[in-house]
Design a protein around this motif. Sequence first.
Motif, mmCIF file in Angstrom:
data_model
loop_
_atom_site.group_PDB
_atom_site.id
_atom_site.type_symbol
_atom_site.label_atom_id
_atom_site.label_comp_id
_atom_site.label_asym_id
_atom_site.label_seq_id
_atom_site.Cartn_x
_atom_site.Cartn_y
_atom_site.Cartn_z
ATOM 1 N N PRO A 158 -38.968 48.410 -15.371
ATOM 2 C CA PRO A 158 -37.562 48.316 -14.973
ATOM 3 C C PRO A 158 -36.843 47.212 -15.746
ATOM 4 C CG PRO A 158 -38.952 48.548 -13.038
ATOM 5 C CD PRO A 158 -39.881 48.341 -14.199
ATOM 6 N N GLY A 159 -35.721 47.564 -16.329
ATOM 7 C CA GLY A 159 -34.968 46.591 -17.100
ATOM 8 C C GLY A 159 -35.301 46.553 -18.579
ATOM 9 N N ALA A 160 -36.368 47.257 -19.001
ATOM 10 C CA ALA A 160 -36.715 47.284 -20.418
ATOM 11 C C ALA A 160 -35.674 48.084 -21.200
ATOM 12 C CB ALA A 160 -38.095 47.904 -20.618
ATOM 13 N N PRO A 161 -35.384 47.703 -22.443
ATOM 14 C CA PRO A 161 -34.421 48.458 -23.256
ATOM 15 C C PRO A 161 -34.877 49.903 -23.427
ATOM 16 C CG PRO A 161 -34.959 46.362 -24.288
ATOM 17 C CD PRO A 161 -35.935 46.538 -23.169
ATOM 18 N N PRO A 162 -33.979 50.864 -23.363
ATOM 19 C CA PRO A 162 -34.362 52.276 -23.527
ATOM 20 C C PRO A 162 -34.840 52.565 -24.939
ATOM 21 C CG PRO A 162 -31.975 52.053 -23.459
ATOM 22 C CD PRO A 162 -32.541 50.701 -23.103
ATOM 23 N N ASP A 163 -35.706 53.560 -25.077
ATOM 24 C CA ASP A 163 -36.255 53.916 -26.381
ATOM 25 C C ASP A 163 -36.468 55.433 -26.426
ATOM 26 O OD1 ASP A 163 -37.382 53.791 -28.903
ATOM 27 O OD2 ASP A 163 -39.378 53.298 -28.159
ATOM 28 N N TYR A 164 -35.379 56.165 -26.487
ATOM 29 C CA TYR A 164 -35.440 57.625 -26.458
ATOM 30 C C TYR A 164 -35.793 58.163 -27.847
ATOM 31 C CZ TYR A 164 -33.549 57.672 -21.743
ATOM 32 O OH TYR A 164 -33.381 57.500 -20.389
ATOM 33 N N LYS A 165 -36.720 59.130 -27.901
ATOM 34 C CA LYS A 165 -37.218 59.655 -29.158
ATOM 35 C C LYS A 165 -36.366 60.847 -29.619
ATOM 36 C CE LYS A 165 -40.602 56.763 -28.518
ATOM 37 N NZ LYS A 165 -40.600 55.464 -29.202
ATOM 38 N N THR A 166 -36.092 60.905 -30.912
ATOM 39 C CA THR A 166 -35.275 61.994 -31.435
ATOM 40 C C THR A 166 -35.995 63.340 -31.360
ATOM 41 O OG1 THR A 166 -36.076 61.491 -33.670
ATOM 42 C CG2 THR A 166 -34.008 60.465 -32.980
ATOM 43 N N GLY A 167 -37.329 63.322 -31.361
ATOM 44 C CA GLY A 167 -38.087 64.571 -31.251
ATOM 45 C C GLY A 167 -37.792 65.311 -29.964
ATOM 46 N N PHE A 168 -37.438 64.584 -28.935
ATOM 47 C CA PHE A 168 -37.095 65.196 -27.655
ATOM 48 C C PHE A 168 -35.862 66.089 -27.804
ATOM 49 C CE2 PHE A 168 -34.153 64.352 -24.008
ATOM 50 C CZ PHE A 168 -34.667 65.336 -23.166
ATOM 51 N N ALA A 169 -34.867 65.631 -28.572
ATOM 52 C CA ALA A 169 -33.662 66.429 -28.802
ATOM 53 C C ALA A 169 -33.996 67.702 -29.581
ATOM 54 C CB ALA A 169 -32.613 65.604 -29.544
ATOM 55 N N GLN A 170 -34.964 67.614 -30.481
ATOM 56 C CA GLN A 170 -35.393 68.782 -31.244
ATOM 57 C C GLN A 170 -36.009 69.829 -30.322
ATOM 58 O OE1 GLN A 170 -35.061 69.780 -34.405
ATOM 59 N NE2 GLN A 170 -36.185 71.657 -33.864
ATOM 60 N N ILE A 171 -36.807 69.384 -29.366
ATOM 61 C CA ILE A 171 -37.420 70.314 -28.421
ATOM 62 C C ILE A 171 -36.353 70.999 -27.565
ATOM 63 C CG2 ILE A 171 -38.918 70.463 -26.390
ATOM 64 C CD1 ILE A 171 -40.574 68.204 -27.627
ATOM 65 N N TYR A 172 -35.398 70.218 -27.068
ATOM 66 C CA TYR A 172 -34.297 70.781 -26.280
ATOM 67 C C TYR A 172 -33.548 71.837 -27.079
ATOM 68 C CZ TYR A 172 -29.301 70.882 -25.113
ATOM 69 O OH TYR A 172 -28.007 71.279 -24.886
ATOM 70 N N SER A 173 -33.222 71.520 -28.316
ATOM 71 C CA SER A 173 -32.472 72.443 -29.157
ATOM 72 C C SER A 173 -33.257 73.725 -29.415
ATOM 73 C CB SER A 173 -32.125 71.762 -30.485
ATOM 74 O OG SER A 173 -31.408 72.618 -31.327
ATOM 75 N N SER A 174 -34.545 73.583 -29.632
ATOM 76 C CA SER A 174 -35.386 74.745 -29.929
ATOM 77 C C SER A 174 -35.563 75.653 -28.709
ATOM 78 C CB SER A 174 -36.753 74.273 -30.425
ATOM 79 O OG SER A 174 -37.612 75.350 -30.660
ATOM 80 N N CYS A 175 -35.644 75.053 -27.520
ATOM 81 C CA CYS A 175 -35.878 75.840 -26.309
ATOM 82 C C CYS A 175 -34.641 76.640 -25.896
ATOM 83 C CB CYS A 175 -36.309 74.929 -25.162
ATOM 84 S SG CYS A 175 -37.979 74.261 -25.348
ATOM 85 N N GLY A 176 -33.443 76.135 -26.181
ATOM 86 C CA GLY A 176 -32.229 76.873 -25.888
ATOM 87 C C GLY A 176 -31.930 77.053 -24.415
#
Length: 262
Positions: A158-176
């Motif tokens: 809790p309180g740690a800086p966020p670190d979102y991975k760009t690969g996650f966006a690729q999966i979302y885009s691919s799944c549609g």
Amino acid sequence: MFLIFLRSLLFNVLFYAVLVCLAIVALPTFALPPRAMLTVAQWWAKATLFLMRVVCNIKVEFRGLEKIPQGPLVIAAKHQSFLETFVLPGFFNRPIFILKRQLMQIPVFGQFLVKTGMIAIDRKAGVKALLDMTRRAREAVRAGGQLVIFPEGTRRAPGAPPDYKTGFAQIYSSCGVQCLPIALNSGLFWPRRTFMRYPGTLVVEFLDPLPAGLPKDEFLLRVQTAIEDATGRLVEAGRRQQEQLIGASPSHMSAGGGDRAV
């Protein structure tokens, strides 16, 4: 604090005792459809929530259940503790996790993961691993599954800086399909790297779904903003409650980093 220590110790003993017992109960389900195994896993989750409430004085509250869409879905959840890995699947018909390949090599547990269709990734394989993971995720979602992803890839205090991975966006885009963000404050009550369990109200909040087809950059910004804003609100409320219950918020001592997800 000594009483919290004793309760935490008792909880962990009972937690693993229940796990061993249910692992034995689950053995016959290897000959049954995956749904049977997932049912046993839900028993484990319910038993754990009961122990948390009775032994550790941790109430778990689930908000926004009415926002969970039906059918194929990508779920993006904040990851602060071990709890979300076995509690979240109970809210979906065909939950599928992306996890590290080493977990598949654990006796019995690894076979359980294979049987239930979980997707393993070799983090050392680089781009090849991402492409293979994306393909398998797309196939699972298009077959009607709900893909559960921790976008930061690790547990974050809790309180740690966020670190979102760009690969996650690729999966979302691919799944549609649309994406369901989830915020929580579990790290205040079930911290990483310790067996201590602290009392209070642990909240898991399902947020407004994001539509399918968003540009990757816009999607990543929107999902991170939604999760981080809601998580910040929940963490702040949880800390205030802990200060009332035990005089301080232990999470302040562990903020600032992450460790490998399980």
